[in-house]
Design a protein around this motif. Structure first.
Motif, short mmCIF file in Angstrom:
data_model
loop_
_atom_site.label_atom_id
_atom_site.label_comp_id
_atom_site.label_asym_id
_atom_site.label_seq_id
_atom_site.Cartn_x
_atom_site.Cartn_y
_atom_site.Cartn_z
N SER A 1 0.83 -1.20 0.00
CA SER A 1 0.00 0.00 0.00
C SER A 1 0.86 1.25 0.00
O SER A 1 0.61 2.21 -0.74
CB SER A 1 -0.92 -0.01 1.22
N PHE A 2 1.92 1.23 0.83
CA PHE A 2 2.83 2.37 0.89
C PHE A 2 3.53 2.57 -0.46
O PHE A 2 3.70 3.69 -0.95
CB PHE A 2 3.86 2.15 1.99
N THR A 3 3.95 1.43 -1.07
CA THR A 3 4.63 1.50 -2.36
C THR A 3 3.74 2.11 -3.42
O THR A 3 4.16 2.95 -4.21
CB THR A 3 5.08 0.10 -2.80
N GLN A 4 2.48 1.70 -3.43
CA GLN A 4 1.55 2.22 -4.41
C GLN A 4 1.29 3.70 -4.22
O GLN A 4 1.08 4.44 -5.19
CB GLN A 4 0.23 1.44 -4.34
N LEU A 5 1.32 4.17 -2.96
CA LEU A 5 1.08 5.57 -2.68
C LEU A 5 2.30 6.44 -3.00
O LEU A 5 2.16 7.59 -3.40
CB LEU A 5 0.70 5.76 -1.21
N SER A 6 3.50 5.88 -2.78
CA SER A 6 4.72 6.69 -2.89
C SER A 6 5.42 6.56 -4.23
O SER A 6 6.29 7.36 -4.55
CB SER A 6 5.70 6.29 -1.79
N THR A 7 5.07 5.59 -5.04
CA THR A 7 5.77 5.37 -6.30
C THR A 7 4.83 4.69 -7.29
O THR A 7 3.74 4.26 -6.95
CB THR A 7 7.01 4.49 -6.07
N ASP A 8 5.29 4.60 -8.54
CA ASP A 8 4.46 3.96 -9.56
C ASP A 8 4.52 2.45 -9.48
O ASP A 8 3.54 1.78 -9.78
CB ASP A 8 4.92 4.41 -10.96
N CYS A 9 5.68 1.91 -9.10
CA CYS A 9 5.80 0.44 -9.14
C CYS A 9 6.86 -0.05 -8.17
O CYS A 9 7.76 0.68 -7.76
CB CYS A 9 6.15 -0.02 -10.56
N TYR A 10 6.71 -1.32 -7.82
CA TYR A 10 7.73 -2.06 -7.06
C TYR A 10 8.12 -3.26 -7.91
O TYR A 10 7.27 -3.89 -8.54
CB TYR A 10 7.15 -2.54 -5.72
N TRP A 11 9.41 -3.58 -7.95
CA TRP A 11 9.87 -4.67 -8.80
C TRP A 11 10.98 -5.48 -8.13
O TRP A 11 11.68 -4.98 -7.23
CB TRP A 11 10.40 -4.13 -10.14
N GLU A 12 11.09 -6.71 -8.53
CA GLU A 12 12.18 -7.57 -8.10
C GLU A 12 12.74 -8.29 -9.32
O GLU A 12 11.97 -8.66 -10.23
CB GLU A 12 11.71 -8.60 -7.07
N GLN A 13 14.06 -8.45 -9.34
CA GLN A 13 14.72 -9.17 -10.42
C GLN A 13 15.62 -10.26 -9.86
O GLN A 13 16.12 -10.13 -8.73
CB GLN A 13 15.55 -8.20 -11.27
N ASP A 14 15.85 -11.30 -10.64
CA ASP A 14 16.76 -12.36 -10.21
C ASP A 14 18.20 -11.97 -10.52
O ASP A 14 18.47 -10.87 -11.01
CB ASP A 14 16.37 -13.69 -10.85
N ALA A 15 19.13 -12.89 -10.26
CA ALA A 15 20.55 -12.60 -10.45
C ALA A 15 20.89 -12.34 -11.92
O ALA A 15 21.92 -11.73 -12.23
CB ALA A 15 21.38 -13.76 -9.91
N GLN A 16 20.05 -12.81 -12.86
CA GLN A 16 20.28 -12.59 -14.28
C GLN A 16 19.61 -11.32 -14.80
O GLN A 16 19.71 -10.98 -15.99
CB GLN A 16 19.77 -13.80 -15.10
N GLY A 17 18.91 -10.60 -13.91
CA GLY A 17 18.27 -9.36 -14.30
C GLY A 17 16.86 -9.50 -14.82
O GLY A 17 16.26 -8.52 -15.28
N ASN A 18 16.28 -10.71 -14.75
CA ASN A 18 14.92 -10.91 -15.22
C ASN A 18 13.91 -10.57 -14.13
O ASN A 18 14.15 -10.85 -12.95
CB ASN A 18 14.72 -12.36 -15.66
N PHE A 19 12.78 -9.98 -14.51
CA PHE A 19 11.75 -9.68 -13.53
C PHE A 19 11.21 -10.97 -12.92
O PHE A 19 10.90 -11.93 -13.63
CB PHE A 19 10.58 -8.93 -14.19
N THR A 20 11.10 -10.99 -11.59
CA THR A 20 10.49 -12.12 -10.89
C THR A 20 9.22 -11.72 -10.16
O THR A 20 8.39 -12.57 -9.86
CB THR A 20 11.48 -12.73 -9.88
N SER A 21 9.09 -10.44 -9.85
CA SER A 21 7.89 -9.95 -9.16
C SER A 21 7.72 -8.47 -9.46
O SER A 21 8.70 -7.72 -9.46
CB SER A 21 8.01 -10.18 -7.65
N VAL A 22 6.50 -8.08 -9.75
CA VAL A 22 6.22 -6.67 -9.99
C VAL A 22 4.92 -6.29 -9.31
O VAL A 22 4.03 -7.11 -9.14
CB VAL A 22 6.13 -6.35 -11.50
N SER A 23 4.83 -5.06 -8.89
CA SER A 23 3.60 -4.52 -8.33
C SER A 23 3.43 -3.12 -8.90
O SER A 23 4.29 -2.26 -8.72
CB SER A 23 3.68 -4.48 -6.80
N GLY A 24 2.33 -2.91 -9.59
CA GLY A 24 2.14 -1.64 -10.25
C GLY A 24 2.36 -1.76 -11.75
O GLY A 24 2.72 -2.82 -12.27
N PRO A 25 2.21 -0.67 -12.48
CA PRO A 25 2.23 -0.71 -13.95
C PRO A 25 3.64 -0.70 -14.54
O PRO A 25 3.98 0.16 -15.35
CB PRO A 25 1.45 0.55 -14.32
#
Length: 273
Positions: A162-186
């Motif tokens: 909720s805080f992430t959505q209010l303070s920024t457009d998106c939250y993201w996580e990437q693996d060691a190879q740089g590929n997205f593994t989790s995203v929240s937001g557009p």
């Protein structure tokens, strides 16, 4: 561990149709310091008594005319949820001892009584019974703690999202190879791509990035450095410029192995213009 008070305050029931045997066992137990000793001459009422009081130990005579000890054991087994049956049988027939053990009884004493042997076996059975109960209570408490911590983590995660959505457009996580593994937001909408295009590639593989800016971001990632409010740009397919502001930090596991990055991002194109 158990102390003497816990053992001596255990609930004990004596079941025997012979009053003399009941008196002998009661006196022996009271003299040894046990403080919660009950008795009954009616084996048919044992199950009802145990359901009401949940005795820690039942001293049960196997040879009774109205209902023998094995019938009593069958009724008690229906009441006990755990496999441990808190029964110490009393019998003068040695041929019944093995049958009693197979029925779930933990131990037996022979008639006539050897009071030292009886006292020792009673104490041993109570120690096992009470330790078993402590273990069950401990396991139950652990399960409750796990549920509590899980609920707390889920609530914390919800607050964070909720805080992430209010303070920024998106939250993201990437693996060691740089590929997205989790995203929240557009995230994908910001990059102008569809979800399927991100399978197996990193955002660095997308066209249009400013080479120098992206090289600086790559250097931070390769050296496992956190970055704060880093601004970089890319040219869209329609020729317009897009500006993104990102912050990220490296993720390491318990063995200090690099697992990727997580961070937040904001599209600041309008602000830059």
């Amino acid at each position: 561990m158990l102390d003497a008070v816990e053992i001596l305050s255990a609930k004990i029931l004596i079941v025997d149709d012979q009053d003399a045997n009941v008196v002998l066992l009661e006196q022996m137990l009271l003299k040894a310091g046990y403080t919660d000793v009950s008795s009954t001459l009616d084996p048919q009422g044992v199950a009802v008594l145990h359901a009401a009081h949940r005795y820690d130990l039942i001293l049960l005579n196997l040879q009774m005319p109205s209902m023998d000890g094995f019938e009593v054991i069958d009724l008690l087994r229906e009441l006990e949820q755990e496999p441990y049956l808190p029964v110490l049988v009393v019998t003068a027939d040695t041929s019944q001892q093995m049958q009693a053990l197979l029925a779930g009884v933990r131990d037996f004493v022979s008639v006539p009584f050897d009071l030292i042997v009886v006292q020792t076996r009673i104490r041993n059975m109570l120690e096992v019974r009470l330790l078993y109960q402590k273990l069950e209570a401990h396991n139950l408490r652990l399960e409750e703690l796990v549920l509590e911590r899980t609920a707390e983590l889920r609530a914390s995660e919800a607050r964070f999202k909720s805080f992430t959505q209010l303070s920024t457009d998106c939250y993201w996580e990437q693996d060691a190879q740089g590929n997205f593994t989790s995203v929240s937001g557009p995230v994908f909408e910001m990059l102008g791509i569809v979800d399927d295009q991100m399978q197996g590639i990193s955002p660095a593989g997308l066209p249009g990035w400013n080479v120098e800016e992206h090289a600086q971001l790559d250097a931070n990632i390769k050296n496992r450095r956190p970055f704060l409010d880093f601004i970089y740009s890319r040219k869209r397919e329609d020729g317009s410029m897009q500006y993104l502001q990102v912050s990220g930090e490296p993720i390491f596991d318990s063995a200090s192995r690099f697992n990727g990055y997580r961070g937040i991002g904001v599209d600041i194109t309008l602000k830059q213009r």
